[in-house]
Design a protein around this motif. Structure first.
Motif, mmCIF file in Angstrom:
data_model
loop_
_atom_site.group_PDB
_atom_site.id
_atom_site.type_symbol
_atom_site.label_atom_id
_atom_site.label_comp_id
_atom_site.label_asym_id
_atom_site.label_seq_id
_atom_site.Cartn_x
_atom_site.Cartn_y
_atom_site.Cartn_z
ATOM 1 N N MET A 133 0.820 -1.195 0.000
ATOM 2 C CA MET A 133 0.000 0.000 0.000
ATOM 3 C C MET A 133 0.867 1.264 0.000
ATOM 4 N N MET A 134 1.970 1.212 0.757
ATOM 5 C CA MET A 134 2.851 2.365 0.848
ATOM 6 C C MET A 134 3.487 2.670 -0.507
ATOM 7 N N LEU A 135 3.853 1.593 -1.244
ATOM 8 C CA LEU A 135 4.443 1.792 -2.564
ATOM 9 C C LEU A 135 3.429 2.408 -3.523
ATOM 10 N N LEU A 136 2.170 1.993 -3.413
ATOM 11 C CA LEU A 136 1.112 2.544 -4.256
ATOM 12 C C LEU A 136 0.915 4.037 -3.970
ATOM 13 N N ARG A 137 0.917 4.415 -2.690
ATOM 14 C CA ARG A 137 0.754 5.822 -2.334
ATOM 15 C C ARG A 137 1.947 6.645 -2.795
ATOM 16 N N THR A 138 3.139 6.064 -2.728
ATOM 17 C CA THR A 138 4.334 6.762 -3.209
ATOM 18 C C THR A 138 4.226 7.006 -4.707
ATOM 19 N N ARG A 139 3.802 5.993 -5.446
ATOM 20 C CA ARG A 139 3.628 6.151 -6.899
ATOM 21 C C ARG A 139 2.574 7.204 -7.216
ATOM 22 N N PHE A 140 1.501 7.198 -6.436
ATOM 23 C CA PHE A 140 0.448 8.180 -6.637
ATOM 24 C C PHE A 140 0.989 9.596 -6.422
ATOM 25 N N GLN A 141 1.722 9.818 -5.329
ATOM 26 C CA GLN A 141 2.271 11.145 -5.047
ATOM 27 C C GLN A 141 3.246 11.577 -6.140
ATOM 28 N N LEU A 142 4.017 10.637 -6.671
ATOM 29 C CA LEU A 142 4.935 10.961 -7.768
ATOM 30 C C LEU A 142 4.154 11.300 -9.039
ATOM 31 N N PHE A 143 3.017 10.631 -9.247
ATOM 32 C CA PHE A 143 2.171 10.944 -10.413
ATOM 33 C C PHE A 143 1.592 12.356 -10.287
ATOM 34 N N VAL A 144 1.164 12.731 -9.084
ATOM 35 C CA VAL A 144 0.644 14.084 -8.854
ATOM 36 C C VAL A 144 1.752 15.104 -9.122
ATOM 37 N N TYR A 145 2.958 14.789 -8.663
ATOM 38 C CA TYR A 145 4.097 15.684 -8.895
ATOM 39 C C TYR A 145 4.388 15.802 -10.394
ATOM 40 N N PHE A 146 4.305 14.680 -11.097
ATOM 41 C CA PHE A 146 4.483 14.678 -12.553
ATOM 42 C C PHE A 146 3.447 15.591 -13.205
ATOM 43 N N MET A 147 2.197 15.464 -12.778
ATOM 44 C CA MET A 147 1.108 16.256 -13.362
ATOM 45 C C MET A 147 1.341 17.744 -13.191
ATOM 46 N N LEU A 148 1.692 18.147 -11.980
ATOM 47 C CA LEU A 148 1.837 19.585 -11.748
ATOM 48 C C LEU A 148 3.035 20.157 -12.500
ATOM 49 N N LYS A 149 4.126 19.401 -12.585
ATOM 50 C CA LYS A 149 5.291 19.876 -13.341
ATOM 51 C C LYS A 149 5.002 19.915 -14.843
ATOM 52 N N TYR A 150 4.218 18.948 -15.327
ATOM 53 C CA TYR A 150 3.827 18.925 -16.737
ATOM 54 C C TYR A 150 2.987 20.163 -17.062
ATOM 55 N N ALA A 151 1.982 20.433 -16.233
ATOM 56 C CA ALA A 151 1.102 21.587 -16.470
ATOM 57 C C ALA A 151 1.882 22.900 -16.411
ATOM 58 N N MET A 152 2.792 23.008 -15.449
ATOM 59 C CA MET A 152 3.575 24.243 -15.332
ATOM 60 C C MET A 152 4.526 24.414 -16.509
ATOM 61 N N GLU A 153 5.126 23.320 -16.965
ATOM 62 C CA GLU A 153 6.051 23.421 -18.099
ATOM 63 C C GLU A 153 5.313 23.818 -19.370
ATOM 64 N N ILE A 154 4.136 23.248 -19.589
ATOM 65 C CA ILE A 154 3.331 23.637 -20.754
ATOM 66 C C ILE A 154 3.042 25.133 -20.693
ATOM 67 N N LEU A 155 2.606 25.598 -19.536
ATOM 68 C CA LEU A 155 2.262 27.014 -19.355
ATOM 69 C C LEU A 155 3.469 27.921 -19.611
ATOM 70 N N LEU A 156 4.581 27.616 -18.970
ATOM 71 C CA LEU A 156 5.741 28.506 -19.034
ATOM 72 C C LEU A 156 6.497 28.408 -20.356
ATOM 73 N N ALA A 157 6.677 27.182 -20.856
ATOM 74 C CA ALA A 157 7.505 27.005 -22.053
ATOM 75 C C ALA A 157 6.857 27.554 -23.318
ATOM 76 N N GLU A 158 5.533 27.495 -23.395
ATOM 77 C CA GLU A 158 4.890 27.969 -24.617
ATOM 78 C C GLU A 158 4.372 29.395 -24.501
ATOM 79 N N SER A 159 4.591 30.045 -23.360
ATOM 80 C CA SER A 159 4.031 31.375 -23.143
ATOM 81 C C SER A 159 4.504 32.404 -24.165
ATOM 82 N N SER A 160 5.777 32.340 -24.543
ATOM 83 C CA SER A 160 6.271 33.333 -25.512
ATOM 84 C C SER A 160 5.625 33.145 -26.883
#
Length: 194
Positions: A1-28
């Motif tokens: 269960m702990m490994l599943l929660r760790t993977r989930f938290q890493l997926f959330v981290y992936f999501m937020l970094k993906y969304a921020m990179e899309i926003l910032l990198a294509e802004s210009s």
């Protein structure tokens, strides 16, 4: 269960970094195409986004985190990131500066809140063997963030072949899908987050 929660938290981290990179990198590219902004205007816009980081983290750290549980802040932040992404789509013509700036601000601020809360939860669900040594939680979260940026930049590059007029919506669709997946995953694991 702990490994599943760790993977989930890493997926959330992936999501937020993906969304921020899309926003910032294509802004210009987006602001030049839709609003004919100069490089200095884009730089000022990005600087203003960056200036929100400290005040938001102070408010979250001193006030919000004392009122709500971290899992509540996590889910609310994910939903607000999703709303920011939805507001960014170019559905109604003409695409306006207030729409772009407002949606970017909502997405960026919510992603910053989400990052702090998510890393806090990640440190709690990380197994003891991932708390030490070279392959620890810090390395895993850094790698998840780096992978998200690489994939986001690849998404922007591939979407660029569709033309500038389709770039915005083409890059936002994967962000929206990943964000909704993250919200669904949070709802399924909500009771195990503490």
């Amino acid at each position: 269960m702990m490994l599943l929660r760790t993977r989930f938290q890493l997926f959330v981290y992936f999501m937020l970094k993906y969304a921020m990179e899309i926003l910032l990198a294509e802004s210009s590219v987006i602001t030049t195409y839709y609003f004919i902004w100069s490089t200095s205007s884009v730089a000022i816009f990005l600087a203003c986004l960056g200036l929100t980081v400290l005040p938001v983290n102070i408010i979250i750290g001193n006030y919000i985190s004392n009122i709500f549980e971290e899992r509540q802040v996590l889910l609310a932040s994910e939903i607000i990131v999703c709303i920011g992404i939805l507001l960014s789509f170019n559905i109604v013509t003409p695409y306006t500066v207030p729409q772009y700036v407002g949606s970017a601000l909502v997405t960026f601020v919510a992603a910053e809140v989400l990052e702090g809360v998510n890393l806090s939860l990640l440190s709690r669900v990380m197994s003891s063997r991932l708390s030490r040594g070279t392959y620890n939680g810090g390395l895993l979260s850094t790698e998840a963030g780096t992978l998200a940026r690489v994939i986001a930049d690849g998404t922007i590059t591939l979407s660029g072949y569709l033309g500038e007029s389709k770039l915005l919506n083409a890059t936002l669709l994967p962000s929206l899908f990943i964000c909704i997946s993250s919200i669904v995953a949070t709802c399924f694991t909500y009771n195990s987050l503490y």
